[in-house]
Design a protein around this motif. Structure first.
Motif, PDB file in Angstrom:
ATOM      1  N   GLY A 146       9.069 -14.635   5.560  1.00 52.96           N
ATOM      2  CA  GLY A 146      10.393 -14.620   6.176  1.00 52.96           C
ATOM      3  C   GLY A 146      11.000 -13.236   6.269  1.00 52.96           C
ATOM      4  O   GLY A 146      11.991 -13.033   6.970  1.00 52.96           O
ATOM      5  N   GLY A 147      10.410 -12.276   5.561  1.00 51.24           N
ATOM      6  CA  GLY A 147      10.891 -10.908   5.621  1.00 51.24           C
ATOM      7  C   GLY A 147      10.293 -10.158   6.798  1.00 51.24           C
ATOM      8  O   GLY A 147       9.574 -10.725   7.633  1.00 51.24           O
ATOM      9  N   GLN A 148      10.588  -8.873   6.864  1.00 48.10           N
ATOM     10  CA  GLN A 148      10.081  -8.034   7.943  1.00 48.10           C
ATOM     11  C   GLN A 148       9.447  -6.767   7.373  1.00 48.10           C
ATOM     12  O   GLN A 148       9.861  -6.261   6.328  1.00 48.10           O
ATOM     13  CB  GLN A 148      11.217  -7.637   8.897  1.00 48.10           C
ATOM     14  CG  GLN A 148      11.756  -8.771   9.750  1.00 48.10           C
ATOM     15  CD  GLN A 148      12.830  -8.281  10.713  1.00 48.10           C
ATOM     16  OE1 GLN A 148      13.645  -7.425  10.367  1.00 48.10           O
ATOM     17  NE2 GLN A 148      12.829  -8.819  11.925  1.00 48.10           N
ATOM     18  N   GLY A 149       8.449  -6.269   8.083  1.00 50.50           N
ATOM     19  CA  GLY A 149       7.874  -4.982   7.743  1.00 50.50           C
ATOM     20  C   GLY A 149       7.011  -4.957   6.503  1.00 50.50           C
ATOM     21  O   GLY A 149       6.795  -3.899   5.922  1.00 50.50           O
ATOM     22  N   HIS A 150       6.472  -6.106   6.117  1.00 46.49           N
ATOM     23  CA  HIS A 150       5.631  -6.159   4.921  1.00 46.49           C
ATOM     24  C   HIS A 150       4.175  -5.881   5.265  1.00 46.49           C
ATOM     25  O   HIS A 150       3.730  -6.068   6.394  1.00 46.49           O
ATOM     26  CB  HIS A 150       5.749  -7.526   4.257  1.00 46.49           C
ATOM     27  CG  HIS A 150       7.087  -7.794   3.662  1.00 46.49           C
ATOM     28  ND1 HIS A 150       7.413  -8.990   3.073  1.00 46.49           N
ATOM     29  CD2 HIS A 150       8.195  -7.008   3.545  1.00 46.49           C
ATOM     30  CE1 HIS A 150       8.650  -8.948   2.632  1.00 46.49           C
ATOM     31  NE2 HIS A 150       9.150  -7.764   2.915  1.00 46.49           N
ATOM     32  N   LEU A 151       3.421  -5.476   4.250  1.00 49.27           N
ATOM     33  CA  LEU A 151       2.004  -5.153   4.429  1.00 49.27           C
ATOM     34  C   LEU A 151       1.230  -6.314   5.045  1.00 49.27           C
ATOM     35  O   LEU A 151       0.391  -6.114   5.925  1.00 49.27           O
ATOM     36  CB  LEU A 151       1.401  -4.778   3.073  1.00 49.27           C
ATOM     37  CG  LEU A 151      -0.094  -4.455   3.050  1.00 49.27           C
ATOM     38  CD1 LEU A 151      -0.401  -3.219   3.872  1.00 49.27           C
ATOM     39  CD2 LEU A 151      -0.574  -4.285   1.609  1.00 49.27           C
ATOM     40  N   HIS A 158       2.117 -10.173  -5.694  1.00 50.31           N
ATOM     41  CA  HIS A 158       2.342 -10.394  -4.261  1.00 50.31           C
ATOM     42  C   HIS A 158       2.346  -9.056  -3.506  1.00 50.31           C
ATOM     43  O   HIS A 158       3.347  -8.632  -2.927  1.00 50.31           O
ATOM     44  CB  HIS A 158       3.646 -11.153  -4.036  1.00 50.31           C
ATOM     45  CG  HIS A 158       3.532 -12.620  -4.301  1.00 50.31           C
ATOM     46  ND1 HIS A 158       3.533 -13.140  -5.579  1.00 50.31           N
ATOM     47  CD2 HIS A 158       3.377 -13.683  -3.464  1.00 50.31           C
ATOM     48  CE1 HIS A 158       3.406 -14.449  -5.521  1.00 50.31           C
ATOM     49  NE2 HIS A 158       3.292 -14.798  -4.255  1.00 50.31           N
ATOM     50  N   ALA A 159       1.191  -8.408  -3.514  1.00 53.49           N
ATOM     51  CA  ALA A 159       1.073  -7.082  -2.914  1.00 53.49           C
ATOM     52  C   ALA A 159       1.337  -7.094  -1.420  1.00 53.49           C
ATOM     53  O   ALA A 159       1.762  -6.091  -0.845  1.00 53.49           O
ATOM     54  CB  ALA A 159      -0.313  -6.505  -3.185  1.00 53.49           C
ATOM     55  N   GLY A 160       1.094  -8.218  -0.768  1.00 50.29           N
ATOM     56  CA  GLY A 160       1.310  -8.300   0.671  1.00 50.29           C
ATOM     57  C   GLY A 160       2.761  -8.268   1.069  1.00 50.29           C
ATOM     58  O   GLY A 160       3.082  -8.081   2.252  1.00 50.29           O
ATOM     59  N   HIS A 161       3.649  -8.425   0.099  1.00 53.73           N
ATOM     60  CA  HIS A 161       5.069  -8.489   0.424  1.00 53.73           C
ATOM     61  C   HIS A 161       5.832  -7.259  -0.049  1.00 53.73           C
ATOM     62  O   HIS A 161       7.024  -7.307  -0.315  1.00 53.73           O
ATOM     63  CB  HIS A 161       5.667  -9.781  -0.136  1.00 53.73           C
ATOM     64  CG  HIS A 161       4.977 -10.990   0.409  1.00 53.73           C
ATOM     65  ND1 HIS A 161       4.997 -11.317   1.747  1.00 53.73           N
ATOM     66  CD2 HIS A 161       4.163 -11.900  -0.174  1.00 53.73           C
ATOM     67  CE1 HIS A 161       4.271 -12.398   1.954  1.00 53.73           C
ATOM     68  NE2 HIS A 161       3.744 -12.764   0.805  1.00 53.73           N
ATOM     69  N   GLN A 162       5.104  -6.141  -0.112  1.00 52.71           N
ATOM     70  CA  GLN A 162       5.759  -4.850  -0.288  1.00 52.71           C
ATOM     71  C   GLN A 162       5.933  -4.211   1.089  1.00 52.71           C
ATOM     72  O   GLN A 162       5.152  -4.476   2.009  1.00 52.71           O
ATOM     73  CB  GLN A 162       4.931  -3.948  -1.194  1.00 52.71           C
ATOM     74  CG  GLN A 162       3.536  -3.642  -0.677  1.00 52.71           C
ATOM     75  CD  GLN A 162       2.745  -2.776  -1.622  1.00 52.71           C
ATOM     76  OE1 GLN A 162       3.217  -1.719  -2.033  1.00 52.71           O
ATOM     77  NE2 GLN A 162       1.552  -3.215  -1.992  1.00 52.71           N
ATOM     78  N   PRO A 163       6.949  -3.395   1.265  1.00 50.65           N
ATOM     79  CA  PRO A 163       7.150  -2.750   2.571  1.00 50.65           C
ATOM     80  C   PRO A 163       5.968  -1.858   2.927  1.00 50.65           C
ATOM     81  O   PRO A 163       5.370  -1.213   2.062  1.00 50.65           O
ATOM     82  CB  PRO A 163       8.425  -1.921   2.357  1.00 50.65           C
ATOM     83  CG  PRO A 163       9.109  -2.539   1.189  1.00 50.65           C
ATOM     84  CD  PRO A 163       8.021  -3.062   0.307  1.00 50.65           C
ATOM     85  N   SER A 164       5.631  -1.843   4.204  1.00 49.56           N
ATOM     86  CA  SER A 164       4.582  -0.962   4.705  1.00 49.56           C
ATOM     87  C   SER A 164       5.097  -0.208   5.918  1.00 49.56           C
ATOM     88  O   SER A 164       5.617  -0.821   6.865  1.00 49.56           O
ATOM     89  CB  SER A 164       3.345  -1.769   5.105  1.00 49.56           C
ATOM     90  OG  SER A 164       2.410  -0.929   5.773  1.00 49.56           O
TER      91      SER A 164
END
Length: 310
Positions: free
Chosen positions: A183-188, A166-172
């Motif tokens: 549901g998170g914030q600031g992800h790729l 799930h690379a899109g859900h690492q912080p960017s």
């Protein structure tokens, strides 16, 4: 003892949120027949499986010789050990909890192997595509979402919970506090996926556009805001890929998905960002464009099928 003859072909399925594709594939990766149909995603798991099984059944009736096994790449989080769909988006109603392997095996009467569709895409490229010959391949798919897969010696690392990739859900750092689909914030994914780039253009200009293709067309016509958005997307993905390369040390990186079709502007930004992030000892890791297109997940699923009967 009698000689056991290896079946000449296997079947492969790529079950997506909008389209299901099926193919008959040789051991060498030649697709000798294929069919495609819309996925009845809103109709529930039974309809989705019946649709997929019908495609395979129709292909099987058209091929000479026995189809030895079925490999499946499917949308959702798939446990390749149990064959269960652990979770899925609303695009496939009732898909979570489905015994994908067991039900298709019951319907078609052949051994079935299952995996997530991004992992299947990665396997296809690693076995038959641009990454053939590399012992390790990091695959990144950039489209409506952003997924990844790491292939080591022909096997995908799916993780302890079958959720790796799930690379899109690492912080960017490029996403700020933007809301992510998870549901998170600031992800790729909140800044670099196809829908996210379209939304970013709207935020910057106040102008409505149909989709990312419209943004790309405006960039080609000299729209500075559109160019900046495409550069941003490539840079954000490249920065994340550079970090993954530092962690995993792959033999090659392969980039695919719809957003990767944006053209040279996006690719130049991506490759430049990768080079800024990676360690000097990794500077020779190639960053390659996926070459198999929509055949990649089918060839990856077929690779699984062959492994299951070899």
């Amino acid at each position: 003892m009698p000689t056991v003859r290896t079946p000449p072909v296997v079947a492969a399925l790529d079950i997506g949120g909008t389209k299901t594709a099926a193919a008959i594939v040789t051991r060498d990766g030649e697709v000798i027949d294929r069919l495609t149909a819309s996925t009845p995603g809103r109709a529930g798991a039974t309809a989705i499986l019946d649709n997929a099984a019908d495609l395979v059944g129709r292909l099987r009736s058209r091929v000479a010789g026995r189809v030895g096994a079925l490999g499946v790449g499917s949308a959702g989080v798939i446990d390749p050990r149990t064959g269960l769909v652990l979770s899925a988006t609303d695009a496939l109603a009732g898909w979570a909890g489905t015994d994908l392997r067991g039900r298709l095996r019951e319907q078609l009467g052949v051994p079935v192997s299952v995996i997530n569709d991004v992992h299947a895409h990665a396997l296809g490229e690693a076995r038959h595509g641009v990454a053939a010959g590399y012992d390790t391949t990091l695959f990144i798919a950039v489209g409506t979402g952003i997924g990844a897969s790491f292939v080591v010696d022909g096997d995908v690392l799916t993780g302890a919970h079958s959720t790796a990739g799930h690379a899109g859900h690492q912080p960017s750092p490029y996403a700020g506090q933007l809301q992510c689909t998870c549901g998170g914030q600031g992800h790729l994914e909140a800044i670099a996926s196809g829908p996210a780039l379209t939304e970013e253009y709207v935020r910057r200009t106040g102008q409505r556009v149909d989709d990312l293709r419209s943004v790309a067309a405006r960039a080609a016509d000299g729209d500075a805001a559109a160019r900046d958005v495409i550069l941003l997307g490539g840079t954000a993905v490249g920065s994340a890929v550079g970090g993954l390369v530092n962690m995993l040390d792959p033999g090659a990186v392969v980039i695919g998905g719809g957003v990767a079709g944006l053209g040279d502007l996006w690719w130049q930004a991506l490759r430049a960002a990768v080079r800024r992030e990676i360690l000097p000892s990794l500077d020779d890791v190639p960053v390659l464009a996926s070459t198999l297109g929509s055949d990649a997940p089918l060839l990856g699923a077929a690779t699984l099928a062959w492994k299951g009967i070899s």
